[in-house]
Scaffold this motif. Structure first.
Motif, PDB file in Angstrom:
ATOM      1  N   VAL A 149      30.341  38.757  17.283  1.00 47.03           N
ATOM      2  CA  VAL A 149      31.525  37.908  17.144  1.00 47.03           C
ATOM      3  C   VAL A 149      32.760  38.797  17.239  1.00 47.03           C
ATOM      4  O   VAL A 149      32.829  39.857  16.612  1.00 47.03           O
ATOM      5  N   PHE A 150      33.724  38.365  18.034  1.00 39.42           N
ATOM      6  CA  PHE A 150      35.012  39.059  18.128  1.00 39.42           C
ATOM      7  C   PHE A 150      36.063  38.211  17.419  1.00 39.42           C
ATOM      8  O   PHE A 150      36.139  37.002  17.642  1.00 39.42           O
ATOM      9  N   ARG A 151      36.860  38.843  16.565  1.00 36.56           N
ATOM     10  CA  ARG A 151      37.915  38.117  15.854  1.00 36.56           C
ATOM     11  C   ARG A 151      39.223  38.878  15.982  1.00 36.56           C
ATOM     12  O   ARG A 151      39.228  40.111  15.951  1.00 36.56           O
ATOM     13  N   ALA A 152      40.317  38.150  16.136  1.00 38.75           N
ATOM     14  CA  ALA A 152      41.626  38.800  16.226  1.00 38.75           C
ATOM     15  C   ALA A 152      42.699  37.870  15.681  1.00 38.75           C
ATOM     16  O   ALA A 152      42.679  36.668  15.966  1.00 38.75           O
ATOM     17  N   SER A 153      43.620  38.424  14.899  1.00 40.28           N
ATOM     18  CA  SER A 153      44.709  37.602  14.382  1.00 40.28           C
ATOM     19  C   SER A 153      45.914  37.635  15.316  1.00 40.28           C
ATOM     20  O   SER A 153      46.747  36.744  15.294  1.00 40.28           O
ATOM     21  N   GLN A 154      46.008  38.676  16.158  1.00 42.00           N
ATOM     22  CA  GLN A 154      47.069  38.711  17.181  1.00 42.00           C
ATOM     23  C   GLN A 154      46.750  37.684  18.262  1.00 42.00           C
ATOM     24  O   GLN A 154      45.586  37.521  18.627  1.00 42.00           O
ATOM     25  N   PRO A 155      47.766  37.018  18.827  1.00 43.77           N
ATOM     26  CA  PRO A 155      47.462  36.064  19.902  1.00 43.77           C
ATOM     27  C   PRO A 155      47.069  36.774  21.198  1.00 43.77           C
ATOM     28  O   PRO A 155      47.416  37.940  21.409  1.00 43.77           O
ATOM     29  N   PHE A 156      46.325  36.072  22.032  1.00 44.78           N
ATOM     30  CA  PHE A 156      45.981  36.591  23.358  1.00 44.78           C
ATOM     31  C   PHE A 156      47.124  36.317  24.329  1.00 44.78           C
ATOM     32  O   PHE A 156      47.839  35.329  24.210  1.00 44.78           O
ATOM     33  N   GLU A 157      47.255  37.203  25.303  1.00 42.28           N
ATOM     34  CA  GLU A 157      48.151  36.978  26.431  1.00 42.28           C
ATOM     35  C   GLU A 157      47.350  36.183  27.463  1.00 42.28           C
ATOM     36  O   GLU A 157      46.370  36.696  28.011  1.00 42.28           O
ATOM     37  N   PRO A 158      47.706  34.916  27.738  1.00 36.36           N
ATOM     38  CA  PRO A 158      46.842  34.055  28.558  1.00 36.36           C
ATOM     39  C   PRO A 158      46.413  34.667  29.899  1.00 36.36           C
ATOM     40  O   PRO A 158      45.234  34.657  30.236  1.00 36.36           O
ATOM     41  N   ALA A 159      47.371  35.226  30.652  1.00 36.99           N
ATOM     42  CA  ALA A 159      47.029  35.756  31.995  1.00 36.99           C
ATOM     43  C   ALA A 159      46.057  36.928  31.891  1.00 36.99           C
ATOM     44  O   ALA A 159      45.092  37.029  32.659  1.00 36.99           O
ATOM     45  N   LYS A 160      46.305  37.816  30.916  1.00 35.19           N
ATOM     46  CA  LYS A 160      45.427  38.983  30.744  1.00 35.19           C
ATOM     47  C   LYS A 160      44.019  38.549  30.369  1.00 35.19           C
ATOM     48  O   LYS A 160      43.025  39.065  30.888  1.00 35.19           O
ATOM     49  N   LEU A 161      43.931  37.599  29.424  1.00 38.50           N
ATOM     50  CA  LEU A 161      42.614  37.167  28.953  1.00 38.50           C
ATOM     51  C   LEU A 161      41.838  36.481  30.079  1.00 38.50           C
ATOM     52  O   LEU A 161      40.645  36.736  30.258  1.00 38.50           O
ATOM     53  N   GLU A 162      42.514  35.638  30.822  1.00 34.81           N
ATOM     54  CA  GLU A 162      41.842  34.934  31.915  1.00 34.81           C
ATOM     55  C   GLU A 162      41.293  35.918  32.935  1.00 34.81           C
ATOM     56  O   GLU A 162      40.155  35.798  33.400  1.00 34.81           O
ATOM     57  N   GLU A 163      42.095  36.921  33.248  1.00 32.59           N
ATOM     58  CA  GLU A 163      41.651  37.927  34.227  1.00 32.59           C
ATOM     59  C   GLU A 163      40.457  38.715  33.685  1.00 32.59           C
ATOM     60  O   GLU A 163      39.461  38.937  34.380  1.00 32.59           O
ATOM     61  N   PHE A 164      40.534  39.108  32.407  1.00 33.25           N
ATOM     62  CA  PHE A 164      39.442  39.894  31.835  1.00 33.25           C
ATOM     63  C   PHE A 164      38.149  39.086  31.750  1.00 33.25           C
ATOM     64  O   PHE A 164      37.080  39.552  32.148  1.00 33.25           O
ATOM     65  N   LEU A 165      38.242  37.837  31.230  1.00 34.65           N
ATOM     66  CA  LEU A 165      37.028  37.016  31.109  1.00 34.65           C
ATOM     67  C   LEU A 165      36.437  36.746  32.486  1.00 34.65           C
ATOM     68  O   LEU A 165      35.211  36.769  32.673  1.00 34.65           O
ATOM     69  N   GLY A 166      37.290  36.500  33.478  1.00 37.90           N
ATOM     70  CA  GLY A 166      36.795  36.288  34.839  1.00 37.90           C
ATOM     71  C   GLY A 166      36.011  37.482  35.351  1.00 37.90           C
ATOM     72  O   GLY A 166      34.945  37.343  35.957  1.00 37.90           O
ATOM     73  N   THR A 167      36.519  38.678  35.071  1.00 44.64           N
ATOM     74  CA  THR A 167      35.842  39.911  35.510  1.00 44.64           C
ATOM     75  C   THR A 167      34.507  40.090  34.798  1.00 44.64           C
ATOM     76  O   THR A 167      33.481  40.386  35.418  1.00 44.64           O
ATOM     77  N   ILE A 168      34.526  39.898  33.475  1.00 43.49           N
ATOM     78  CA  ILE A 168      33.305  40.077  32.672  1.00 43.49           C
ATOM     79  C   ILE A 168      32.208  39.107  33.135  1.00 43.49           C
ATOM     80  O   ILE A 168      31.039  39.469  33.261  1.00 43.49           O
ATOM     81  N   VAL A 169      32.599  37.859  33.378  1.00 42.47           N
ATOM     82  CA  VAL A 169      31.628  36.843  33.778  1.00 42.47           C
ATOM     83  C   VAL A 169      31.063  37.172  35.168  1.00 42.47           C
ATOM     84  O   VAL A 169      29.881  36.953  35.434  1.00 42.47           O
ATOM     85  N   GLN A 170      31.901  37.702  36.042  1.00 44.90           N
ATOM     86  CA  GLN A 170      31.410  38.108  37.370  1.00 44.90           C
ATOM     87  C   GLN A 170      30.358  39.210  37.258  1.00 44.90           C
ATOM     88  O   GLN A 170      29.342  39.194  37.932  1.00 44.90           O
ATOM     89  N   ILE A 171      30.630  40.185  36.372  1.00 45.80           N
ATOM     90  CA  ILE A 171      29.740  41.354  36.277  1.00 45.80           C
ATOM     91  C   ILE A 171      28.498  41.054  35.439  1.00 45.80           C
ATOM     92  O   ILE A 171      27.374  41.360  35.827  1.00 45.80           O
ATOM     93  N   TYR A 172      28.714  40.460  34.269  1.00 42.41           N
ATOM     94  CA  TYR A 172      27.622  40.321  33.295  1.00 42.41           C
ATOM     95  C   TYR A 172      27.096  38.891  33.166  1.00 42.41           C
ATOM     96  O   TYR A 172      26.209  38.649  32.342  1.00 42.41           O
ATOM     97  N   GLY A 173      27.643  37.958  33.960  1.00 39.71           N
ATOM     98  CA  GLY A 173      27.272  36.545  33.826  1.00 39.71           C
ATOM     99  C   GLY A 173      25.781  36.271  33.710  1.00 39.71           C
ATOM    100  O   GLY A 173      25.354  35.512  32.824  1.00 39.71           O
ATOM    101  N   PRO A 174      24.944  36.871  34.572  1.00 38.81           N
ATOM    102  CA  PRO A 174      23.506  36.578  34.469  1.00 38.81           C
ATOM    103  C   PRO A 174      22.918  36.958  33.112  1.00 38.81           C
ATOM    104  O   PRO A 174      21.908  36.406  32.700  1.00 38.81           O
ATOM    105  N   ARG A 175      23.546  37.906  32.405  1.00 37.63           N
ATOM    106  CA  ARG A 175      23.026  38.335  31.104  1.00 37.63           C
ATOM    107  C   ARG A 175      23.718  37.617  29.946  1.00 37.63           C
ATOM    108  O   ARG A 175      23.339  37.802  28.790  1.00 37.63           O
TER     109      ARG A 175
END
Length: 355
Positions: A263-289
């Motif tokens: 579980v990842f937890r953070a009290s600071q807000p996410f920057e929408p554009a940064k998070l979308e780009e990062f999650l998109g990358t992670i899902v491309q690389i690790y999606g099957p797992r």
């Protein structure tokens, strides 16, 4: 065609875990709901014929209580489309579908059918994945078979059968192990398939809503393990060095499961554009797992909760309710997957937080 989507439940679990017993109970209950059962089987265990009224040797069988049952050995997509078409034409009457997978099935491709295929997605709504776990044989099955681990990782709800046949310590250890693999699925002990229907149907496990239930025991365990974390990438062994726990903790390395969660937890807000780009990358690389992942997010510039969840490479998000005045704005994301690089994912998430 009626606009209401047909709810579908995937029932999975390893051989002998009690899927058929549970299904017979669900079908036999006077709940007024007509259920179409799809048995995705390879000849291991069929619903016993005594609860079926079989008129001719046909793929689809009408049951005595108005439910229907069909066995598929080919394409689930074609079977779902065929059932929906027969329902539209008035040939078959049913309100929902339960798919019983084979004991050795990976539920992932079954779940993906509901999102990847436009024809199926336009007619059905995947409600949840329910997994049965046999308390007697599960430790060995989880050690030896990745399919058994995947079934746990995908689950929205876990039913543990045959718990009366193991001692309390063994049951507690199994439940803790399941919790480490999947902290978002509530666990229930069941005897001979006696489960209230409300715990099987309409669980809305794939619904994008703001509730992200993570077992609180898991969070306590997580925080403790992280206190002793020495960056050796072996999180589940973290407490084997901590002798105050006694020898019980050393058990973990006997079953260092491939399917794990964090579980990842953070009290600071996410920057929408940064998070979308990062999650998109992670899902491309690790999606099957990545088996299941879900989060309630605090996004900069958005006064409502953002909810997202995914299965493998398929990810969706939505705006949920506003943050309450007394509510702590904290992002929480749970990841369940096979050997996911926790450090890389956590680092990327931290770098996606607003400065």
């Amino acid at each position: 065609m009626s606009s209401a989507l047909i709810p579908a439940t995937i029932l999975t679990g390893f051989l002998g875990s009690g899927k058929t017993t549970l299904l017979k109970r669900v079908l036999g209950e006077a709940h007024g709901s007509r259920i179409a059962v799809i048995e995705n089987e390879f000849g291991e265990e069929n619903i016993d014929n005594e609860i079926l009224v079989q008129e001719r040797q046909e793929q689809i069988v009408q049951m005595s209580n108005g439910c229907i049952c069909c066995t598929i050995r080919d394409d689930l997509r074609a079977t779902l489309s065929d059932l929906a078409q027969r329902r539209r034409s008035g040939e078959l009457m049913f309100d929902r579908v339960i798919i019983e997978t084979t004991g050795v099935a990976d539920p992932g491709p079954v779940a993906q059918t509901f999102f990847m295929d436009d024809d199926v997605a336009s007619q059905y709504l995947l409600d949840s994945i329910v997994t049965l776990v046999d308390a007697v044989h599960a430790p060995q099955q989880l050690d030896q078979r990745l399919e058994a681990q995947r079934q746990v990782g995908f689950a929205d709800r876990i039913f543990i059968s045959k718990s009366d046949l193991v001692d309390a310590a063994a049951l507690a250890e199994l439940q803790q192990r399941l919790r480490r693999m999947n902290p978002r699925a509530p666990q229930t002990l069941v005897h001979f398939g006696e489960v209230p229907l409300k715990e099987v149907l309409d669980l809305r496990g794939f619904n994008l809503n703001a509730r992200l239930e993570i077992d609180p025991e898991f969070l306590r365990e997580e925080e403790h393990a992280h206190d002793h974390h020495d960056h050796d990438h072996d999180h589940d062994h973290a407490c084997t060095e901590d002798h105050e726990h006694g020898p019980g903790c050393a058990h973990h390395h006997h079953h260092d499961d491939d399917v794990k969660s964090f579980v990842f937890r953070a009290s600071q807000p996410f920057e929408p554009a940064k998070l979308e780009e990062f999650l998109g990358t992670i899902v491309q690389i690790y999606g099957p797992r990545m088996l299941r992942y879900k989060g309630v997010l605090n996004m900069r510039g958005i006064d409502r909760k953002v909810v997202f969840q995914g299965v493998h490479q398929l990810m969706g998000s939505d705006l949920a309710s506003a943050w309450g005045p007394q509510e702590t704005r904290e992002s929480r994301i749970v990841f369940i997957g096979i050997d996911l690089p926790r450090d890389i994912i956590e680092q990327g998430l931290r770098q996606s937080l607003a400065a």
